[in-house]
Design a protein around this motif. Structure first.
Motif, PDB file in Angstrom:
ATOM      1  N   ARG A  60      15.917  17.916 -18.370  1.00 59.75           N
ATOM      2  CA  ARG A  60      17.214  17.602 -17.782  1.00 59.75           C
ATOM      3  C   ARG A  60      18.167  17.290 -18.931  1.00 59.75           C
ATOM      4  O   ARG A  60      17.730  16.998 -20.055  1.00 59.75           O
ATOM      5  CB  ARG A  60      17.123  16.457 -16.780  1.00 59.75           C
ATOM      6  N   CYS A  61      19.466  17.349 -18.664  1.00 57.96           N
ATOM      7  CA  CYS A  61      20.468  17.159 -19.702  1.00 57.96           C
ATOM      8  C   CYS A  61      21.098  15.771 -19.612  1.00 57.96           C
ATOM      9  O   CYS A  61      21.096  15.137 -18.555  1.00 57.96           O
ATOM     10  CB  CYS A  61      21.582  18.200 -19.591  1.00 57.96           C
ATOM     11  N   VAL A  62      21.655  15.330 -20.723  1.00 56.00           N
ATOM     12  CA  VAL A  62      22.478  14.128 -20.755  1.00 56.00           C
ATOM     13  C   VAL A  62      23.775  14.459 -21.472  1.00 56.00           C
ATOM     14  O   VAL A  62      23.910  15.505 -22.127  1.00 56.00           O
ATOM     15  CB  VAL A  62      21.779  12.948 -21.472  1.00 56.00           C
ATOM     16  N   ARG A  63      24.747  13.551 -21.336  1.00 58.88           N
ATOM     17  CA  ARG A  63      26.019  13.679 -22.043  1.00 58.88           C
ATOM     18  C   ARG A  63      26.488  12.277 -22.406  1.00 58.88           C
ATOM     19  O   ARG A  63      26.545  11.397 -21.536  1.00 58.88           O
ATOM     20  CB  ARG A  63      27.064  14.347 -21.141  1.00 58.88           C
ATOM     21  N   SER A  64      26.762  12.036 -23.661  1.00 55.57           N
ATOM     22  CA  SER A  64      27.241  10.729 -24.082  1.00 55.57           C
ATOM     23  C   SER A  64      28.573  10.436 -23.420  1.00 55.57           C
ATOM     24  O   SER A  64      29.424  11.316 -23.296  1.00 55.57           O
ATOM     25  CB  SER A  64      27.396  10.672 -25.603  1.00 55.57           C
ATOM     26  N   THR A 101      33.251  11.860 -13.453  1.00 57.51           N
ATOM     27  CA  THR A 101      31.792  11.955 -13.346  1.00 57.51           C
ATOM     28  C   THR A 101      31.369  13.418 -13.359  1.00 57.51           C
ATOM     29  O   THR A 101      31.831  14.204 -12.542  1.00 57.51           O
ATOM     30  CB  THR A 101      31.303  11.300 -12.045  1.00 57.51           C
ATOM     31  N   PRO A 102      30.516  13.810 -14.300  1.00 55.09           N
ATOM     32  CA  PRO A 102      30.065  15.210 -14.344  1.00 55.09           C
ATOM     33  C   PRO A 102      29.291  15.562 -13.075  1.00 55.09           C
ATOM     34  O   PRO A 102      28.568  14.725 -12.525  1.00 55.09           O
ATOM     35  CB  PRO A 102      29.164  15.264 -15.575  1.00 55.09           C
ATOM     36  N   PHE A 103      29.438  16.809 -12.646  1.00 55.66           N
ATOM     37  CA  PHE A 103      28.765  17.263 -11.423  1.00 55.66           C
ATOM     38  C   PHE A 103      27.252  17.140 -11.568  1.00 55.66           C
ATOM     39  O   PHE A 103      26.662  17.593 -12.550  1.00 55.66           O
ATOM     40  CB  PHE A 103      29.132  18.722 -11.138  1.00 55.66           C
TER      41      PHE A 103
END
Length: 504
Positions: A486-490, A69-71
């Motif tokens: 805000r950012c997302v990541r696939s 899980t990304p921080f």
């Protein structure tokens, strides 16, 4: 929107700033070598493997992969949703395109990017410039700030040595000149401050999606699979973005159109000045006393945990690229399959904002405040009454309750940039699977083609504009005191199951 720029939506970025990181050539070469090793290994072991399983095909399986899980992010599982509204908005009479869509799983920042996090980006660029100058003979030429050879003495692509600390307190005269070169002094009040005009971030993006299109194949025979057609040896034109800094220190952006020659034609270069425009607090509100926010909002620690504003779509995109580079350097070889950080698509944003139940607002209630009179978000509750929800402008990130996805401030506080180009047709012009519409406008394109979708409403907006389906836009180079991101990541693989949300 079938212009040449519609193909320029990107997947994996290849980033290089100030000589840092691996080059695209090295990446491509490494991939070719890896494929060659795999083929040799497969050929060498084919006979023995076949004998071991009695000639049956059992498949070649890779090693297991578990994505941490990304921080600061939460998982939004894949699922489907009815996007938009069934009827026009009763207050504004605005039409909202609606459609059933499905999206893949992705990680999303729990909160909007804060001043403190964006300031880390600014300081990274500042320190890059200082390190470059410390290695420059004009500032003493300390070669230890630049790495040009590996541990065995073999030449490598020159890059900065981030393990060597900048001598902030005990600098020589030359080192002090290098450090002070990124600062300026206000000519009137004598304040020493960072020279915002120098905070330029350069990055490169390889457009894998465009390079994969058949019409851009180098072999004309591969461009049309219909064997009744004779493949013409026609000249195929491509467009790529490039940028450089001229002798006056100005960023020059260009879109080059030229005949297709090879994979390098899909490598785009960007240079973005990334310092937030703090003057937005004055320019957005005429005849208002907002000087304190102009001077303090981004720089003062009191606002560390407030959402960054005054950031354009171009700057937000650059932040995502830098954040990816920062992660890749930290993970090393473990980052091979990690997807890059990016802005959410317009549809991803709405899907995430509605929560697991597909609500009209990020919360379950149909109203904007509880039975006890407590507001669920930071917005403008009434005419001129900005403080009804407890805040005058923005509020600290995450002080209101999260939605069922674990996301904070998906309504109000600041509106948020998405990656999607804004059109009136909205989702109707997109696919129903992972919908997206991109247009990387060239510098010479009409200004109307540079609209980007903005979602969520802000601290200055009324109730109707903080609904999850509300669509708005801003021009990609326009900073605002009420727009953040805000950012997302696939996800590499969404194993969390499918979630179907109710029709809204």
């Amino acid at each position: 929107m079938n212009d040449r720029h519609t193909t320029k939506h990107t997947s994996r970025p290849s980033i290089r700033t100030a000589g840092q990181g691996t080059t695209v050539a090295a990446t491509l070469a490494g991939g070719i070598v890896a494929m060659a090793v795999l083929l040799l290994t497969s050929c060498a072991g084919a006979h023995s493997n076949a004998m071991a399983v009695g000639g049956e095909i059992t498949g070649v399986r890779g090693s297991s992969f578990s994505e941490p899980t990304p921080f600061g992010m939460v998982a939004v599982p894949k699922g489907s949703l009815h996007i938009g509204l069934e009827a026009n908005d009763t207050l504004w009479g605005a039409g909202f395109p609606s459609r059933d869509i499905s999206v893949d799983g992705f990680w999303m920042d729990q909160t909007e990017v804060s001043n403190a996090k964006y300031r880390q980006f600014v300081y990274y660029v500042r320190d890059s410039i200082i390190r470059e100058r410390l290695a420059d003979p004009a500032y003493g030429g300390d070669e230890t700030f630049r790495i040009e050879e590996d541990k065995d003495g073999n030449p490598v692509t020159p890059h900065l040595n981030w393990s060597k600390a900048i001598p902030w307190r005990r600098a020589t005269e030359d080192e002090q000149r290098a450090i002070e070169s990124v600062y300026i002094v206000h000519p009137v009040d004598g304040t020493r401050m960072l020279d915002a005009s120098q905070m330029n971030y350069r990055y490169e993006v390889y457009d894998y999606a465009a390079a994969a299109q058949r019409r851009f194949r180098l072999d004309p025979a591969e461009r049309d699979l219909n064997t009744d057609h004779v493949a013409p040896a026609e000249e195929v034109m491509i467009s790529k973005d490039t940028a450089y800094i001229d002798d006056e220190g100005r960023i020059v952006r260009q879109t080059i159109t030229r005949p297709l020659s090879g994979p390098w034609d899909f490598l785009n270069t960007y240079i973005v000045n990334i310092y937030p425009d703090t003057t937005c607090w004055v320019n957005d509100f005429q005849n208002a006393e907002n000087e304190r926010y102009l001077r303090l909002y981004f720089s003062n620690p009191a606002y560390d945990d407030y959402p960054v504003v005054g950031v354009t779509w171009e700057q937000a995109t650059a932040f995502c690229r830098w954040r990816t580079e920062f992660l890749v350097k930290g993970l090393g070889a473990n980052a091979a399959d990690i997807q890059p950080y990016r802005l959410p698509t317009e549809i991803e944003w709405e899907y995430a904002a509605r929560g697991k139940e597909g609500n009209a607002f990020p919360w379950e209630a149909a109203d904007v405040k509880s039975d006890k009179g407590c507001f669920y978000a930071n917005f403008k509750p009434d005419r001129g009454n900005y403080t009804g929800d407890g805040s005058l402008i923005t509020s600290r990130c995450g002080i209101f309750s999260a939605n069922s996805n674990g996301l904070y401030d998906m309504a109000g506080n600041v509106a948020e940039w998405t990656s999607t180009v804004y059109t009136e047709a909205g989702v109707e012009a997109m696919s129903d699977m992972n919908p997206e519409l991109r247009y990387n406008a060239a510098i010479e394109d009409p200004y109307r083609l540079k609209k980007k979708s903005v979602r969520g409403g802000s601290w200055k907006d009324p109730e109707s504009m903080i609904r999850s389906a509300w669509r708005s836009y801003e021009y990609q180079n326009q900073p605002r005191s009420y727009i953040g991101f805000r950012c997302v990541r696939s996800m590499v693989q969404d194993a969390s199951g499918v979630r179907n949300k109710g029709r809204k």
